[in-house]
Structure formats: structure tokens, C-alpha cells
Design a protein around this motif. Structure first.
Motif, short mmCIF file in Angstrom:
data_model
loop_
_atom_site.label_atom_id
_atom_site.label_comp_id
_atom_site.label_asym_id
_atom_site.label_seq_id
_atom_site.Cartn_x
_atom_site.Cartn_y
_atom_site.Cartn_z
N GLY A 63 1.07 -0.93 0.03
CA GLY A 63 -0.13 0.03 0.41
C GLY A 63 0.74 1.45 0.16
N GLY A 64 0.67 2.18 -0.31
CA GLY A 64 1.50 3.53 0.19
C GLY A 64 0.49 5.02 -0.52
N VAL A 65 1.13 6.01 0.00
CA VAL A 65 0.80 7.15 -0.10
C VAL A 65 1.26 8.01 -1.30
CG1 VAL A 65 0.77 9.51 1.17
CG2 VAL A 65 -0.25 7.19 2.30
N ILE A 66 0.66 8.73 -2.09
CA ILE A 66 1.37 9.13 -3.08
C ILE A 66 0.96 11.05 -2.32
CG2 ILE A 66 1.98 10.18 -5.22
CD1 ILE A 66 0.65 7.45 -6.36
N ALA A 67 1.96 11.58 -2.33
CA ALA A 67 1.43 13.03 -1.67
C ALA A 67 2.46 14.60 -2.80
CB ALA A 67 1.42 13.44 -0.17
#
Ligand SMILES: Cc1ncc(COP(=O)(O)O)c(C=O)c1O
Length: 432
Positions: free
Chosen positions: A281-285
Motif C-alpha cells: 500500500g502507500g501514499v503519494i503526496a
């Protein structure tokens, strides 16, 4: 009861639900099909909850994983450079459309949302979060706190001050008879009212699923999240798109589900399909948000060499085979086919979806009320005919389907035929 089920019940929490009167153990799979422990084959239209997004035993993914295993290294920790991780982050940053994007990898959607909420609340120095009614964002304290579905809220404890917006509940009497534009206008008016009456003016963020997964593939009218974003950005609040179910072109029209709303979010969270079954999973910011956390951070397993090898291979496959187009074409065929097949069936309510993410509601034929009983029956009827599907919806009355994105036309037609047949049987049983 099977011996394995008995053992499961003894040691696995009772809140971890199992499908079917006689739960299934899937023991092998290939393409869009799985085989259970008794040797029976099924076409899979739910794919481990949208997670085996290329189906089973995909040579390109297997080879990538095998190659990494052959190196002898499954894990190094993020204390060392991980080539697959950097490559994957580069691709995701580019695909996101977010300015100066950076990517942080986790092991699940829940952790991704936790991270996104941490970024937004730290950046805004506020714990005020807006979410949508009927949302689902995961199982941790923070994720449960912003989930808008009582059945998935095991605790009321919350690190946030949360207010819920409308957007996917136009069946409520106060919205009766409204078209998309009127409903969106009512929703935006309500947002302004919430901001004036219920918040202290420094909202951190809005988090929303472009299509609500657990909620039963319910979705706001196109553009509404963009309208929300316009109001919120005037006040400095950030927009988080929870793309755990809607990413990678599954909705057919757009690579990210939020594309239907004409806005590029500040933060995207993802998980499920990217590793075709391996945990990622992950976050792009925006880089400034990501780098703005004042303390140290680490995810021991997040973005490990094995899961990022699988994820690179899966993402490359999706892009090089233009699976977004496949999702659009086959999704349109199935959704319109389902609409036609179920129009004469009073036990089937709304049919909806985008691309290879489609759903329908089961209702009491007399009253039109949501019928979880008929949805459970439909699950059994499709299984009996060799098709695996999912369930969801605020009242457990929705059938959810999300076949592999590389589904063939023949498998799409077969699945549609089974669904139509099973629903006719459910409709007959309901009339009895
Ligand atoms: C939209 C959405 N967000 C977050 C999550 C949580 O993901 P995970 O189960 O990987 O923690 C889910 C899981 O179903 C989801 O559908």
C-alpha cells in the motif's frame, strides 16, 4: 462443519467474516479462475476483494517475484536503498499528476490512510477531518474514526474531530427527485453549512473514496468531489483521494477514480491491486507535505524488495496491455447487460458501476426495502453456478463485482450469463 472451518472458528476472531453457508478454501488458480479444496472450478469476479487484479498465476508477476527470491533477499528494511522501490515510486509519482510528488510505501490501505491523515493534520495543525457518509477507510483507530458506516466501526474512540458530508445518499427522502446537478448543489450547500456551523474554520482535509467500496460501489455524481475541493481549497484544506479500490484504470474512464471529478488531489492513497496479491500500500503526496513531518518515520516491511518487484511487474502489465481500455469496454458491456437482464426482476434494485467495478442492490420486491437476505441468497446461487462475487452496501444488500482487469470477453459473457441466471432464481425465490 468442515474440519478446517471448525479450527478457524476456534482461533480466528469472530468478527472476521466468511462468505457462504459452507465457506470455501481456494487452493489453486490460473487466469480468471480458481479451484477449491474439493476440486471445483469457479470464475472469479471478486479477486480477493479487487486485489488479484490480473487474476492468478500471471507469468510476468511470478517471474519478477521468483527473480527476487532467487537473489536470496526478501527483506532489507528501508535503511538500505531498494531499487524496485525507487523505480515504483518514480512511476507512481509520474502517474499521480501531483506536483513534486513523493511516495511512502506501507503494507495495507489502512496504513496508507493513517499516513495520509498524519500528513494532512500535521501540515494544517488541525485534527478536523471531513469524510463521506457510507465510507470505509480501514480498521485502525484513525481509519475507523473516519469511516462512515456503523457496521464497520468497532470503536467510537477517535484521534480526529470528524464531520460527514453527503455525496452518495441521494436515495434519502430529502434528496428525492433531484437530478445530478441539483443533488450536487445541495451537497455543496451542506458542506458550506457544516463549515460554518460545525467546524472551527481550520479543517485539515477531506478524505473520500471516488467510488465507495465496502459501501456497495456507491458514488457521488461526477464532478462533486471537485466542487467540494474548490470550496475547501479556498480555506487551505487538503484533498485526499482514497484510491484503494478505484486506482489503476479499473473504473475504465480514468486511471484514478477521482479523475471523474476534475480535480488533482493533494494526496492519493492506494493498496489492494498493485502487488497482484502481494501486500503493498502507500501514499503519494506533494513533496512539501510528505517532507513536512517533523519526526522520523519508517515502515519495516513497507516497500520491501519482494512486494515492489511484484508491484512493478503488475503496474507495467496494466499499462503495457492498456487494461484501462479493457475495463472500459468489458465493463460497459457487462453493466448494460446486467441492466437489461435485471430490468424485469423486481427483487433487483439499482444496477451501477464504472468499468470493471459494478454492483447491484437486492430489494424486497413488495416494498423496495434493502434485502440482505436476498443478497446472501444471490451469493449462494452464483457460487452454485460457478461464479465468485462479493457483497457490501450499508445494509449488506449489495452484490459487488470486480473481475480481473485482464478479463477476456468470453469470461465476461460467461460471468454475465451466470449472474443473470442466478438473479432470476433469486427473484423467483423472493416471490414465493
Ligand atoms: C477504500 C478502502 N480504503 C482502505 C481500505 C483498507 O485497506 P486494508 O484492508 O488493506 O487495510 C479498504 C479495504 O477494503 C478500502 O476498500
Amino acid at each position: 462443519m468442515s474440519e478446517l472451518l471448525e479450527r478457524h472458528r476456534r482461533v480466528i476472531p469472530n468478527w472476521v467474516g466468511l462468505y457462504y453457508d459452507e465457506p470455501l478454501e481456494l487452493t489453486s488458480g490460473s487466469g480468471s479462475r480458481v479451484i477449491d479444496s474439493s476440486g471445483r472450478s469457479y470464475l472469479d469476479f471478486f479477486c480477493g476483494i479487487l486485489t488479484n487484479m490480473l487474476g492468478y498465476d500471471v507469468p510476468e508477476v511470478r517471474q519478477a517475484v521468483q527473480q527476487q527470491l532467487d537473489s536470496g533477499i526478501v527483506h532489507t528494511s528501508t535503511l538500505y536503498l531498494i531499487r524496485h522501490q525507487v523505480e515504483l515510486a518514480e512511476k507512481l509519482a509520474r502517474l499521480s499528476g501531483i506536483e513534486n510528488a513523493k511516495v511512502f510505501f506501507t503494507n495495507s490501505g489502512t496504513e496508507a490512510n493513517e499516513t495520509a491523515l498524519m500528513l494532512a493534520t500535521v501540515a494544517r495543525k488541525s485534527n478536523q477531518v471531513l469524510a463521506l457518509r457510507n465510507s470505509y477507510h480501514g480498521r485502525s483507530f484513525g481509519a475507523v474514526a473516519i469511516t462512515g458506516n456503523g457496521a464497520w466501526k468497532p470503536s467510537q474512540l477517535a484521534p480526529f474531530n470528524v464531520h460527514y458530508l453527503h455525496g452518495t445518499d441521494r436515495q434519502l427522502p430529502q434528496f428525492a427527485g433531484m437530478d445530478d446537478a441539483q443533488y450536487s448543489a445541495a451537497c455543496v450547500q451542506d458542506l458550506r453549512h457544516v463549515l460554518t456551523t460545525a467546524t472551527a474554520g481550520d479543517v485539515a482535509c477531506l478524505i473520500a473514496e471516488p467510488i465507495q467500496g465496502v459501501g456497495g460501489f456507491t458514488m457521488p455524481p461526477d464532478g462533486l468531489l471537485g466542487e467540494y475541493a474548490a470550496v475547501l481549497r479556498e480555506r487551505g484544506a487538503l484533498i485526499i483521494s482514497d484510491e484503494v479500490q478505484t486506482a489503476w484504470g479499473r473504473t475504465g474512464e480514468h486511471f484514478w477514480g477521482i479523475g471523474a471529478h476534475g480535480v488533482v488531489p493533494d494526496i492519493i492513497t492506494f493498496a489492494k491491486g498493485l502487488g497482484n496479491g502481494l501486500a503493498i500500500g502507500g501514499v503519494i503526496a506533494r513533496g512539501d507535505l510528505m517532507d513536512g513531518l517533523p519526526g522520523n518515520g519508517i515502515s519495516t516491511f513497507g516497500g520491501n524488495p519482494l512486494s515492489t518487484a511484484a508491484a512493478n511487474a503488475t503496474l507495467d502489465y496494466v499499462l503495457s496491455h492498456d487494461l484501462q481500455r479493457n475495463a472500459a469496454e468489458l465493463g460497459t458491456m457487462i453493466i448494460s447487460g446486467l441492466g437489461e437482464a435485471t430490468a424485469p426482476l423486481p427483487a433487483v434494485g439499482e444496477v451501477r458501476g464504472r468499468g470493471l467495478m459494478f454492483a447491484l442492490d437486492l430489494v424486497d420486491p413488495g416494498t423496495g426495502a434493502p434485502s440482505p437476505r436476498l443478497a446472501t441468497l444471490a451469493l449462494e446461487q452464483t457460487r452454485a453456478r460457478g461464479l465468485l462475487i462479493g457483497k457490501g452496501g450499508l445494509y449488506g444488500h449489495t452484490l459487488r463485482m470486480a473481475p480481473p482487469m485482464n478479463l477476456s470477453e468470453a469470461d465476461a459473457k460467461e460471468g454475465l450469463g451466470i449472474l443473470a441466471d442466478a438473479l432470476r432464481a433469486v427473484n423467483e425465490a423472493a416471490a414465493r
